[in-house]
Design a protein around this motif. Structure first.
Motif, PDB file in Angstrom:
ATOM      1  N   ALA A   1       0.841  -1.206   0.000  1.00  0.00           N
ATOM      2  CA  ALA A   1       0.000   0.000   0.000  1.00  0.00           C
ATOM      3  C   ALA A   1       0.870   1.248   0.000  1.00  0.00           C
ATOM      4  O   ALA A   1       1.971   1.227   0.536  1.00  0.00           O
ATOM      5  N   VAL A   2       0.336   2.292  -0.627  1.00  0.00           N
ATOM      6  CA  VAL A   2       1.081   3.557  -0.634  1.00  0.00           C
ATOM      7  C   VAL A   2       1.085   4.133   0.778  1.00  0.00           C
ATOM      8  O   VAL A   2       0.060   4.144   1.447  1.00  0.00           O
ATOM      9  N   TYR A   3       2.251   4.543   1.230  1.00  0.00           N
ATOM     10  CA  TYR A   3       2.347   5.099   2.583  1.00  0.00           C
ATOM     11  C   TYR A   3       1.803   6.517   2.607  1.00  0.00           C
ATOM     12  O   TYR A   3       2.159   7.350   1.773  1.00  0.00           O
ATOM     13  N   THR A   4       0.900   6.760   3.529  1.00  0.00           N
ATOM     14  CA  THR A   4       0.341   8.097   3.679  1.00  0.00           C
ATOM     15  C   THR A   4       0.886   8.721   4.947  1.00  0.00           C
ATOM     16  O   THR A   4       0.751   8.178   6.026  1.00  0.00           O
ATOM     17  N   SER A   5       1.515   9.855   4.749  1.00  0.00           N
ATOM     18  CA  SER A   5       2.100  10.561   5.872  1.00  0.00           C
ATOM     19  C   SER A   5       1.024  10.917   6.874  1.00  0.00           C
ATOM     20  O   SER A   5      -0.109  11.227   6.507  1.00  0.00           O
ATOM     21  N   ARG A   6       1.363  10.855   8.158  1.00  0.00           N
ATOM     22  CA  ARG A   6       0.353  11.060   9.186  1.00  0.00           C
ATOM     23  C   ARG A   6       0.272  12.513   9.647  1.00  0.00           C
ATOM     24  O   ARG A   6      -0.302  12.820  10.676  1.00  0.00           O
ATOM     25  N   ILE A   7       0.860  13.400   8.870  1.00  0.00           N
ATOM     26  CA  ILE A   7       0.753  14.807   9.224  1.00  0.00           C
ATOM     27  C   ILE A   7      -0.320  15.453   8.347  1.00  0.00           C
ATOM     28  O   ILE A   7      -0.667  14.926   7.299  1.00  0.00           O
ATOM     29  N   ASP A   8      -0.855  16.582   8.790  1.00  0.00           N
ATOM     30  CA  ASP A   8      -1.934  17.191   8.010  1.00  0.00           C
ATOM     31  C   ASP A   8      -1.387  17.894   6.763  1.00  0.00           C
ATOM     32  O   ASP A   8      -0.194  18.162   6.634  1.00  0.00           O
ATOM     33  N   ARG A   9      -2.312  18.218   5.829  1.00  0.00           N
ATOM     34  CA  ARG A   9      -1.919  18.710   4.530  1.00  0.00           C
ATOM     35  C   ARG A   9      -1.208  20.069   4.618  1.00  0.00           C
ATOM     36  O   ARG A   9      -0.229  20.323   3.922  1.00  0.00           O
ATOM     37  N   ARG A  10      -1.706  20.906   5.508  1.00  0.00           N
ATOM     38  CA  ARG A  10      -1.124  22.243   5.623  1.00  0.00           C
ATOM     39  C   ARG A  10       0.348  22.159   6.035  1.00  0.00           C
ATOM     40  O   ARG A  10       1.219  22.805   5.469  1.00  0.00           O
ATOM     41  N   THR A  11       0.600  21.305   7.021  1.00  0.00           N
ATOM     42  CA  THR A  11       1.975  21.150   7.479  1.00  0.00           C
ATOM     43  C   THR A  11       2.834  20.583   6.356  1.00  0.00           C
ATOM     44  O   THR A  11       3.957  21.034   6.129  1.00  0.00           O
ATOM     45  N   ALA A  12       2.264  19.620   5.636  1.00  0.00           N
ATOM     46  CA  ALA A  12       3.020  19.001   4.540  1.00  0.00           C
ATOM     47  C   ALA A  12       3.392  20.033   3.485  1.00  0.00           C
ATOM     48  O   ALA A  12       4.526  20.071   3.005  1.00  0.00           O
ATOM     49  N   LEU A  13       2.436  20.914   3.160  1.00  0.00           N
ATOM     50  CA  LEU A  13       2.704  21.953   2.173  1.00  0.00           C
ATOM     51  C   LEU A  13       3.798  22.896   2.654  1.00  0.00           C
ATOM     52  O   LEU A  13       4.659  23.314   1.894  1.00  0.00           O
ATOM     53  N   LYS A  14       3.762  23.177   3.948  1.00  0.00           N
ATOM     54  CA  LYS A  14       4.776  24.062   4.518  1.00  0.00           C
ATOM     55  C   LYS A  14       6.160  23.437   4.361  1.00  0.00           C
ATOM     56  O   LYS A  14       7.125  24.101   4.006  1.00  0.00           O
ATOM     57  N   TRP A  15       6.218  22.129   4.604  1.00  0.00           N
ATOM     58  CA  TRP A  15       7.511  21.452   4.490  1.00  0.00           C
ATOM     59  C   TRP A  15       8.011  21.445   3.046  1.00  0.00           C
ATOM     60  O   TRP A  15       9.205  21.456   2.803  1.00  0.00           O
ATOM     61  N   LEU A  16       7.067  21.376   2.123  1.00  0.00           N
ATOM     62  CA  LEU A  16       7.471  21.330   0.721  1.00  0.00           C
ATOM     63  C   LEU A  16       7.976  22.681   0.243  1.00  0.00           C
ATOM     64  O   LEU A  16       8.628  22.786  -0.782  1.00  0.00           O
ATOM     65  N   SER A  17       7.644  23.718   0.997  1.00  0.00           N
ATOM     66  CA  SER A  17       8.100  25.057   0.608  1.00  0.00           C
ATOM     67  C   SER A  17       9.618  25.165   0.742  1.00  0.00           C
ATOM     68  O   SER A  17      10.266  24.288   1.271  1.00  0.00           O
ATOM     69  N   ALA A  18      10.092  26.242   0.288  1.00  0.00           N
ATOM     70  CA  ALA A  18      11.553  26.436   0.175  1.00  0.00           C
ATOM     71  C   ALA A  18      12.372  25.804   1.301  1.00  0.00           C
ATOM     72  O   ALA A  18      12.117  26.025   2.472  1.00  0.00           O
ATOM     73  N   ALA A  19      13.336  25.033   0.901  1.00  0.00           N
ATOM     74  CA  ALA A  19      14.219  24.409   1.883  1.00  0.00           C
ATOM     75  C   ALA A  19      15.081  25.483   2.549  1.00  0.00           C
ATOM     76  O   ALA A  19      15.594  26.369   1.882  1.00  0.00           O
ATOM     77  N   ALA A  20      15.201  25.379   3.854  1.00  0.00           N
ATOM     78  CA  ALA A  20      15.948  26.415   4.585  1.00  0.00           C
ATOM     79  C   ALA A  20      17.445  26.184   4.462  1.00  0.00           C
ATOM     80  O   ALA A  20      17.913  25.067   4.364  1.00  0.00           O
ATOM     81  N   ALA A  21      18.151  27.276   4.465  1.00  0.00           N
ATOM     82  CA  ALA A  21      19.607  27.168   4.493  1.00  0.00           C
ATOM     83  C   ALA A  21      20.006  26.684   5.875  1.00  0.00           C
ATOM     84  O   ALA A  21      19.583  27.226   6.881  1.00  0.00           O
ATOM     85  N   THR A  22      20.776  25.630   5.929  1.00  0.00           N
ATOM     86  CA  THR A  22      21.092  25.063   7.238  1.00  0.00           C
ATOM     87  C   THR A  22      22.573  25.150   7.559  1.00  0.00           C
ATOM     88  O   THR A  22      23.043  24.548   8.493  1.00  0.00           O
ATOM     89  N   THR A  23      23.290  25.921   6.761  1.00  0.00           N
ATOM     90  CA  THR A  23      24.712  26.047   7.042  1.00  0.00           C
ATOM     91  C   THR A  23      24.920  26.720   8.394  1.00  0.00           C
ATOM     92  O   THR A  23      24.365  27.777   8.653  1.00  0.00           O
ATOM     93  N   LEU A  24      25.691  26.082   9.227  1.00  0.00           N
ATOM     94  CA  LEU A  24      25.927  26.655  10.543  1.00  0.00           C
ATOM     95  C   LEU A  24      27.118  27.591  10.498  1.00  0.00           C
ATOM     96  O   LEU A  24      28.137  27.276   9.898  1.00  0.00           O
ATOM     97  N   ALA A  25      26.957  28.718  11.146  1.00  0.00           N
ATOM     98  CA  ALA A  25      28.083  29.640  11.240  1.00  0.00           C
ATOM     99  C   ALA A  25      29.123  29.029  12.171  1.00  0.00           C
ATOM    100  O   ALA A  25      28.793  28.536  13.237  1.00  0.00           O
ATOM    101  N   ALA A  26      30.352  29.035  11.756  1.00  0.00           N
ATOM    102  CA  ALA A  26      31.402  28.480  12.610  1.00  0.00           C
ATOM    103  C   ALA A  26      31.616  29.393  13.808  1.00  0.00           C
ATOM    104  O   ALA A  26      31.574  30.614  13.668  1.00  0.00           O
ATOM    105  N   PRO A  27      31.826  28.819  15.000  1.00  0.00           N
ATOM    106  CA  PRO A  27      32.081  29.677  16.150  1.00  0.00           C
ATOM    107  C   PRO A  27      33.291  30.569  15.883  1.00  0.00           C
ATOM    108  O   PRO A  27      34.285  30.103  15.341  1.00  0.00           O
TER     109      PRO A  27
END
Lengths: 209, 581
Positions: free
Chosen positions: A2-28
């Protein structure tokens, strides 16, 4: 399967699909200074513990999520009355983990996302369809290959299994399976039964203690 | 919060405060309790935010409800549910530094009312008679200006107020330098868990006696607190108040007297001096607004934690005291100590396949192993002069991500049969951790960093650290002992395998028992405060936290910090009554 259906709601899923955040950490800036470095999209140092959220975007593609679901269920197949990992949302947890902005999940992210693509591609090469669409015997056979310690994908296998087992047994369903019966208020603490103590005693005596 | 909002830089006081206390943890909480009960007007300043365990503790929450199954992250270094607010090994905007070329020192700080008592380890062992006179016994370190007998009545009172478990069937073993409490004080220890019965048998077969754990958790209701109900980890805090936190046990009754005001988000950075060479109060920065505010009081109590209290003194130069305040001895910041720590884990096949049991208990282990080698050390048979105790763990506790490690003991890698292997191995892992005495040395101290300032512009601490052979050899011995126990029980060591003490020993500060920096003594030339915690140089300035400890016995410091604060705050109240402050 069966196709796996994510257990989070649609709004949250759409938010996650939006632009990926820059995750580069600033070096101390300072060598040997113990300085707090804010993790972008982390939950911060004073999160609401009674209403926990993991605020970061999810990065798995749907295809990777489907492969994840299939793999978790090959590692820990349903065994009534115990559900399979995909039945209780473990693939979402693995997505949460590999998407995390924190430093300590960085290696898992790299290895697991690459591994998911690899196993899916390998399934296509060998069987003509992606891992999630393979027959059970095909899925198991491919898993057995990477479970071998000398296989190039073995690190992917151990990391993925760690997340599957950790994700599964930290749930109430997992507690029932493994036999965790705590987290309930008691008036008196019983300790082990006399029968358990007798078994232990016999085992200790058998080794001369 | 509980005090009237004030405008401007001077906190308006309808009545002058008798005492201002900096800090709300073990030392500050107990001081506030004693002084407010004695009728003094008290102001407590806490650098962190207000915190109420009854409203904020995630009781019973499971790891699957938390981000990343609750694992530790840089934001929450002890895991998501750990009670610590805005802190840990680093605090946003408040760095500290380590001197180049030295070993690393780690400094754990929270920013919340109640400080570290909200998530502490709760182990409450009395120091013994040897511990107060260590120099007299082996010529190392310094003696305390007090004896065990002088502190014993205060241990009694503190234990009765705080509520300490450790009584019952196994209590009263009369072990060397391991004082028992008078009858009727300690609460009954809960039954031993299965793996604890096994470990006790193993240790006893090595000739090492095992004792009931003494932990600040109550087993019967008292003072509006509920008895422990043996579920949900104490490190999250305790909304039923079964474990000791100043935020549930000491600060509320102190507030009820009407004699205590509390201001949170108040980062004290200097003790102010009057023209008479007495302290006139303190100045702090409101963390929310950045405003500097001054409060006046007849006496000042520092209880900001060992290193932070030293930092305040060193930052209190005021132009007249170039090396900081109360520092004519030059020892403020010196003789910083932590506890020696090393650990190992093992897998014990005899525990495999045992039936499910509830191993939650009172969060802490129900047993511990007091140091057993005093006589050997007296005969010079060990390559380290001071002792350590052993803390143990294991059992079928609430699974976290570490549960996946059970698959290492499985001969099924995945699929059918793996579940059975997980069940079989669940609860068959144990761990052992040594906690040992460190001897103060000239290489371990804190000073002001000449360059670095925090986000408020306050100079930060720079730590110097170096473990000596005394401690490194002790860590070697810890690992050897753990391995012997695991081997005797027929198990295998799964982590903590090495026996090189240099590799095994935890970093300075990592055990979070940092004490010293303003030690008490009989001699103003070599100590910062006298035996009442009173500064030799500034008569109305007191230090009531772990900074005053002249040595750091293996027996975790909090109970002694609480007992000293109770004793010394009582003395301060008496002096105030006589008009001496």
């Amino acid at each position: 399967m069966a196709v796996y259906t994510s257990r989070i709601d649609r709004r949250t899923a759409l938010k996650w699909l939006s632009a990926a955040a820059a995750t580069t950490l600033a070096a101390p800036k300072m060598v040997r200074a113990a300085t707090y470095v804010k993790t972008p999209q982390g939950y911060g140092t004073d999160p609401d513990m009674l209403n926990p959220t993991s605020p970061w975007d999810r990065i798995m593609t749907d295809r990777q999520l489907q492969t994840t679901a299939a793999m978790t269920d090959v590692i820990l197949p349903e065994e009534a009355p115990y559900p399979s990992p995909s039945q209780i949302g473990v693939p979402d947890f693995i997505n949460e983990w590999v998407s995390s902005p924190y430093e300590q999940t960085k290696d898992d992210k790299k290895t697991i996302l690459a591994g998911l693509d690899w196993i899916d591609g390998e399934a296509k090469t060998r069987f003509g369809h992606g891992y999630a669409d393979c027959a059970e015997s095909e899925q198991t056979g491919l898993m057995a290959t990477i479970a071998e310690t000398d296989n190039a994908q073995h690190d992917f296998f151990t990391r993925f299994r760690k997340l599957t087992l950790g994700g599964y047994y930290t749930t109430p369903a997992g507690f029932k399976d493994i036999g965790y019966i705590g987290n309930v208020p008691l008036e008196r603490y019983p300790g082990p039964t006399d029968e358990m103590k007798a078994t232990l005693d016999a085992r200790l005596q058998a080794i001369g203690i | 919060m509980r005090v009237r909002e004030e405008k401007g830089s001077i906190v308006k006081q309808s009545t002058p405060y008798d005492v201002v206390i900096v800090g709300s943890g073990a030392g500050g909480g107990m001081s506030a309790y004693v002084l407010a009960k004695k009728g003094l007007k008290v102001l407590m300043l806490e650098a962190g935010r207000d915190y109420k365990p009854e409203d904020e503790t995630p009781m019973f929450n499971t790891n699957d409800e938390a981000p990343l199954r609750g694992v530790s992250t840089p934001d929450k270094p002890f895991g998501y549910y750990d009670a610590t607010v805005d802190g840990g090994w680093t605090v946003p905007g408040e760095p500290y530094t380590n001197a180049p070329g030295k070993e690393e020192f780690l400094w754990w700080r929270p920013r919340m009312l109640g400080g570290r008592t909200n998530h502490w380890g709760r182990i409450s062992l009395r120091f013994g008679e040897y511990d107060f006179k260590p120099y007299s016994r082996d010529g190392l370190g310094v003696d305390w200006p007090i004896t065990y007998d002088e502190l014993a009545p205060w241990y009694d009172k503190t234990e009765a107020l705080v509520g300490v478990t450790g009584g019952g069937e196994y209590h009263g073993a009369g072990l060397e330098n391991t004082p028992d409490s008078p009858d009727g004080i300690l609460h009954e220890t809960p039954n031993r868990r299965l793996h604890e019965i096994m470990m006790a048998r193993g240790f006893e077969s090595m000739g090492i006696p095992v004792a009931p754990m003494r932990a600040a958790i109550i087993q019967k209701p008292m003072n509006g607190r509920q008895a422990c109900f043996y579920a949900t980890s104490c490190g999250r805090g305790c909304s039923i108040k079964a474990m000791f936190q100043t935020t549930t046990v000491l600060i509320p009754p102190a507030l009820e007297t009407g004699n205590l005001d509390v201001i949170t988000d108040a980062m004290v950075y200097t003790v102010d001096m009057g023209k008479d060479d007495k302290a006139s109060g303190v100045t702090y920065i409101d963390r929310k607004t950045g405003e500097h505010k001054t409060v006046k009081a007849r006496a000042v109590v520092l209880a900001a934690s060992a290193a932070e209290s030293a930092r305040v003194l060193l930052n209190s130069g005021n132009g007249r005291y170039t090396d900081g305040l109360a520092n004519s001895s030059g020892t403020v910041g010196k003789y910083l100590m932590d506890t020696v720590g090393a650990a190992s884990g093992g897998h014990i096949p005899m525990l495999e396949g045992m039936p499910s049991r509830n191993d939650d208990g009172m969060s802490n282990a129900h047993i511990y192993v007091p140091w057993w080698g005093y006589q050997k050390q007296a005969r010079n048979e060990l390559p380290f002069p001071r002792g350590y105790h052993i803390e143990v763990g294991g059992g079928q506790r609430m699974p976290g991500m570490g549960i996946a490690g059970l698959a290492d003991h499985s001969d099924v890698a995945f699929g059918a049969g793996l579940r059975e292997q997980m069940r079989r191995n669940y609860g068959a892992d144990i761990y052992l951790a040594g906690r040992g005495e460190m001897i103060p040395n000239d290489d371990c101290y804190a000073e002001l960093d000449p360059e670095v300032k925090d986000r408020f512009g306050i100079p930060v601490l720079r730590f110097h650290w170096k473990w000596a052979d005394h401690e490194i050899n002790q860590a070697t011995h810890m690992r050897q002992t753990f391995h012997e126990l695991i081997d005797r029980l027929g198990g295998t060591v799964s982590w903590g395998k090495g026996t090189d003490g240099r590799e095994a020993i935890a970093k300075g500060g990592e055990i979070i028992h940092e004490v010293g920096c303003a030690r008490m003594g009989d001699d103003p030339q070599t100590s910062v405060v006298n035996k009442w915690g009173q500064s030799w140089d500034v008569k109305n300035l007191y230090v009531f936290d772990g900074a005053v400890l002249p040595s750091n016995p293996d027996k975790n410091p909090t109970l002694t910090i609480l007992s000293l604060a109770m004793r010394n705050a009582t003395h301060l109240a008496e002096e105030a009554r006589k008009g001496n402050i």
